[in-house]
Design a protein around this motif. Sequence first.
Motif, PDB file in Angstrom:
ATOM      1  N   ILE A  87     -10.056 -11.391 -19.556  1.00 44.40           N
ATOM      2  CA  ILE A  87      -9.139 -11.323 -18.428  1.00 44.40           C
ATOM      3  C   ILE A  87      -7.743 -11.615 -18.963  1.00 44.40           C
ATOM      4  N   ALA A  88      -6.824 -10.707 -18.773  1.00 39.47           N
ATOM      5  CA  ALA A  88      -5.498 -10.852 -19.371  1.00 39.47           C
ATOM      6  C   ALA A  88      -4.498 -11.402 -18.365  1.00 39.47           C
ATOM      7  N   ILE A  89      -3.767 -12.404 -18.791  1.00 37.39           N
ATOM      8  CA  ILE A  89      -2.668 -12.939 -17.988  1.00 37.39           C
ATOM      9  C   ILE A  89      -1.387 -12.636 -18.759  1.00 37.39           C
TER      10      ILE A  89
ATOM     11  N   ALA B  45     -14.105 -22.169 -14.149  1.00 39.52           N
ATOM     12  CA  ALA B  45     -13.095 -21.716 -15.108  1.00 39.52           C
ATOM     13  C   ALA B  45     -12.621 -22.930 -15.896  1.00 39.52           C
ATOM     14  N   VAL B  46     -12.320 -22.700 -17.173  1.00 36.42           N
ATOM     15  CA  VAL B  46     -11.832 -23.773 -18.047  1.00 36.42           C
ATOM     16  C   VAL B  46     -10.516 -23.332 -18.673  1.00 36.42           C
ATOM     17  N   PHE B  47      -9.504 -24.179 -18.565  1.00 35.46           N
ATOM     18  CA  PHE B  47      -8.234 -23.938 -19.242  1.00 35.46           C
ATOM     19  C   PHE B  47      -7.981 -25.102 -20.189  1.00 35.46           C
ATOM     20  N   THR B  48      -7.888 -24.814 -21.487  1.00 38.85           N
ATOM     21  CA  THR B  48      -7.536 -25.865 -22.435  1.00 38.85           C
ATOM     22  C   THR B  48      -6.116 -25.618 -22.933  1.00 38.85           C
ATOM     23  N   GLY B  49      -5.517 -26.641 -23.513  1.00 38.75           N
ATOM     24  CA  GLY B  49      -4.159 -26.478 -24.014  1.00 38.75           C
ATOM     25  C   GLY B  49      -3.537 -27.809 -24.379  1.00 38.75           C
TER      26      GLY B  49
ATOM     27  N   ASN C  20       7.965 -30.883 -18.140  1.00 37.97           N
ATOM     28  CA  ASN C  20       6.681 -30.692 -18.818  1.00 37.97           C
ATOM     29  C   ASN C  20       6.332 -29.212 -18.924  1.00 37.97           C
ATOM     30  N   TYR C  21       5.790 -28.867 -20.082  1.00 42.21           N
ATOM     31  CA  TYR C  21       5.381 -27.503 -20.386  1.00 42.21           C
ATOM     32  C   TYR C  21       3.905 -27.519 -20.784  1.00 42.21           C
ATOM     33  N   VAL C  22       3.343 -26.327 -20.904  1.00 38.30           N
ATOM     34  CA  VAL C  22       1.972 -26.200 -21.391  1.00 38.30           C
ATOM     35  C   VAL C  22       1.922 -25.126 -22.475  1.00 38.30           C
ATOM     36  N   GLN C  23       1.318 -25.473 -23.596  1.00 37.25           N
ATOM     37  CA  GLN C  23       0.948 -24.459 -24.580  1.00 37.25           C
ATOM     38  C   GLN C  23      -0.526 -24.143 -24.343  1.00 37.25           C
ATOM     39  N   THR C  24      -0.789 -22.918 -23.945  1.00 34.27           N
ATOM     40  CA  THR C  24      -2.174 -22.569 -23.612  1.00 34.27           C
ATOM     41  C   THR C  24      -3.025 -22.470 -24.872  1.00 34.27           C
ATOM     42  N   ALA C  25      -4.318 -22.690 -24.687  1.00 40.10           N
ATOM     43  CA  ALA C  25      -5.294 -22.485 -25.763  1.00 40.10           C
ATOM     44  C   ALA C  25      -6.512 -21.805 -25.127  1.00 40.10           C
ATOM     45  N   ASP C  26      -7.655 -21.937 -25.755  1.00 36.94           N
ATOM     46  CA  ASP C  26      -8.829 -21.201 -25.281  1.00 36.94           C
ATOM     47  C   ASP C  26      -9.100 -21.457 -23.797  1.00 36.94           C
ATOM     48  N   SER C  27      -9.315 -20.398 -23.074  1.00 40.13           N
ATOM     49  CA  SER C  27      -9.582 -20.493 -21.647  1.00 40.13           C
ATOM     50  C   SER C  27     -10.624 -19.448 -21.294  1.00 40.13           C
ATOM     51  N   TRP C  28     -11.469 -19.785 -20.335  1.00 40.27           N
ATOM     52  CA  TRP C  28     -12.537 -18.857 -19.990  1.00 40.27           C
ATOM     53  C   TRP C  28     -13.021 -19.124 -18.570  1.00 40.27           C
ATOM     54  N   VAL C  29     -13.743 -18.132 -18.062  1.00 40.75           N
ATOM     55  CA  VAL C  29     -14.349 -18.293 -16.742  1.00 40.75           C
ATOM     56  C   VAL C  29     -15.807 -17.881 -16.853  1.00 40.75           C
ATOM     57  N   VAL C  30     -16.663 -18.598 -16.150  1.00 35.51           N
ATOM     58  CA  VAL C  30     -18.095 -18.267 -16.108  1.00 35.51           C
ATOM     59  C   VAL C  30     -18.452 -17.970 -14.661  1.00 35.51           C
TER      60      VAL C  30
ATOM     61  N   ASN D 125     -21.442 -16.099 -12.219  1.00 27.24           N
ATOM     62  CA  ASN D 125     -22.832 -15.618 -12.209  1.00 27.24           C
ATOM     63  C   ASN D 125     -23.454 -15.707 -13.603  1.00 27.24           C
ATOM     64  N   GLY D 126     -23.080 -16.733 -14.335  1.00 23.94           N
ATOM     65  CA  GLY D 126     -23.643 -16.958 -15.663  1.00 23.94           C
ATOM     66  C   GLY D 126     -23.011 -16.135 -16.767  1.00 23.94           C
ATOM     67  N   GLN D 127     -22.069 -15.263 -16.418  1.00 24.81           N
ATOM     68  CA  GLN D 127     -21.425 -14.412 -17.421  1.00 24.81           C
ATOM     69  C   GLN D 127     -20.071 -14.997 -17.803  1.00 24.81           C
ATOM     70  N   ARG D 128     -19.848 -15.136 -19.093  1.00 26.63           N
ATOM     71  CA  ARG D 128     -18.612 -15.754 -19.565  1.00 26.63           C
ATOM     72  C   ARG D 128     -17.601 -14.704 -19.985  1.00 26.63           C
ATOM     73  N   GLN D 129     -16.363 -14.885 -19.531  1.00 27.42           N
ATOM     74  CA  GLN D 129     -15.263 -14.004 -19.915  1.00 27.42           C
ATOM     75  C   GLN D 129     -14.111 -14.871 -20.410  1.00 27.42           C
ATOM     76  N   ASP D 130     -13.513 -14.458 -21.534  1.00 26.53           N
ATOM     77  CA  ASP D 130     -12.322 -15.169 -21.984  1.00 26.53           C
ATOM     78  C   ASP D 130     -11.142 -14.840 -21.085  1.00 26.53           C
ATOM     79  N   ILE D 131     -10.230 -15.766 -20.954  1.00 24.40           N
ATOM     80  CA  ILE D 131      -8.975 -15.533 -20.254  1.00 24.40           C
ATOM     81  C   ILE D 131      -7.866 -15.574 -21.301  1.00 24.40           C
ATOM     82  N   SER D 132      -7.117 -14.488 -21.396  1.00 21.88           N
ATOM     83  CA  SER D 132      -6.079 -14.394 -22.416  1.00 21.88           C
ATOM     84  C   SER D 132      -4.690 -14.537 -21.792  1.00 21.88           C
ATOM     85  N   PHE D 133      -3.840 -15.291 -22.449  1.00 15.31           N
ATOM     86  CA  PHE D 133      -2.443 -15.441 -21.996  1.00 15.31           C
ATOM     87  C   PHE D 133      -1.489 -14.609 -22.861  1.00 15.31           C
ATOM     88  N   ASN D 134      -2.038 -13.773 -23.739  1.00 15.82           N
ATOM     89  CA  ASN D 134      -1.190 -13.162 -24.754  1.00 15.82           C
ATOM     90  C   ASN D 134      -1.119 -11.654 -24.684  1.00 15.82           C
ATOM     91  N   SER D 135      -1.379 -11.089 -23.537  1.00 18.89           N
ATOM     92  CA  SER D 135      -1.270  -9.639 -23.470  1.00 18.89           C
ATOM     93  C   SER D 135      -0.558  -9.244 -22.195  1.00 18.89           C
TER      94      SER D 135
END
Length: 254
Positions: free
Chosen positions: A4-6, A219-223, A232-242, A244-254
């Motif tokens: 998932i692109a943000i 959903a998990v957002f790390t950073g 205050n700012y946030v530098q994003t890192a690995d993020s994902w959503v699960v 129905n048991g299916q995991r998808q990465d969430i991207s902040f870089n596209s």
Amino acid sequence: MLVIAIPVLYMTAKVSTMVMTNIQQYFPNPTEESVFMAKTASTLETLGFSGDNTLPIIAICRDEICASFVNAAERHWGNSFTLGGLAGLPFAGKTGLGAASHHAPDIYDRQRFVIYAMTHIGFGPDAEIGGCVRPGMEHLNGACGALIAYTEQLKEHKVESKIFTDDGEYGLLTHRLAKVAPTDSPDLIGVTKAALAAIRQDIDGLTTTVLDTQQADYAVFTGTQIHLPDGNYVQTADSWVVMNGQRQDISFNS
Ligand SMILES: [Zn+2]
């Protein structure tokens, strides 16, 4: 794997270009905290998460300078469950997340959780690493205090391996960081990144172990939360959503 692109988020606050360039060599894309929060909320809303049906769970440091993040999250999601301890590590563990797992609204089709898990670091007005400006204080202070203390102990080879009951959480922190922290020429940047690596690994393990994906989406957002003199700012890192048991990465870089 589906991603998932943000869109990349651009800074709008007023830190000098020189200072920001210095910081960006360590954290390349700091995003204003409120903008980050709004983007995560709007992205999740397209996936069925809302302030009504989602419980926010937060693992950030206890430092009061971090509290604006909780305020921003609660404006979008409502009252939050606190999972984090010193440096943002999720020390409430399986018991804490297990309790939270029973607190999400259950009158909807699925239970939903959004989890923010972050460590933190300050930069002073001249990009002093670990420096932070606190209200009413004349001199530059430090953040994260626990990680600064650990870095100094690492440098001096004085890290205690025992966990003392009157300083239990710091003992847990040093015990956990011993597995990931740099041992050659340790510095605060390296230790902060090690703390984030530990948070990312531990939150992944906890959510996978505790949350029941038969009935819950999350959903998990790390950073890394970054304290600058103008906010205050946030530098994003690995993020994902699960879902129905299916995991998808969430991207902040596209
Ligand atoms: Zn801290």
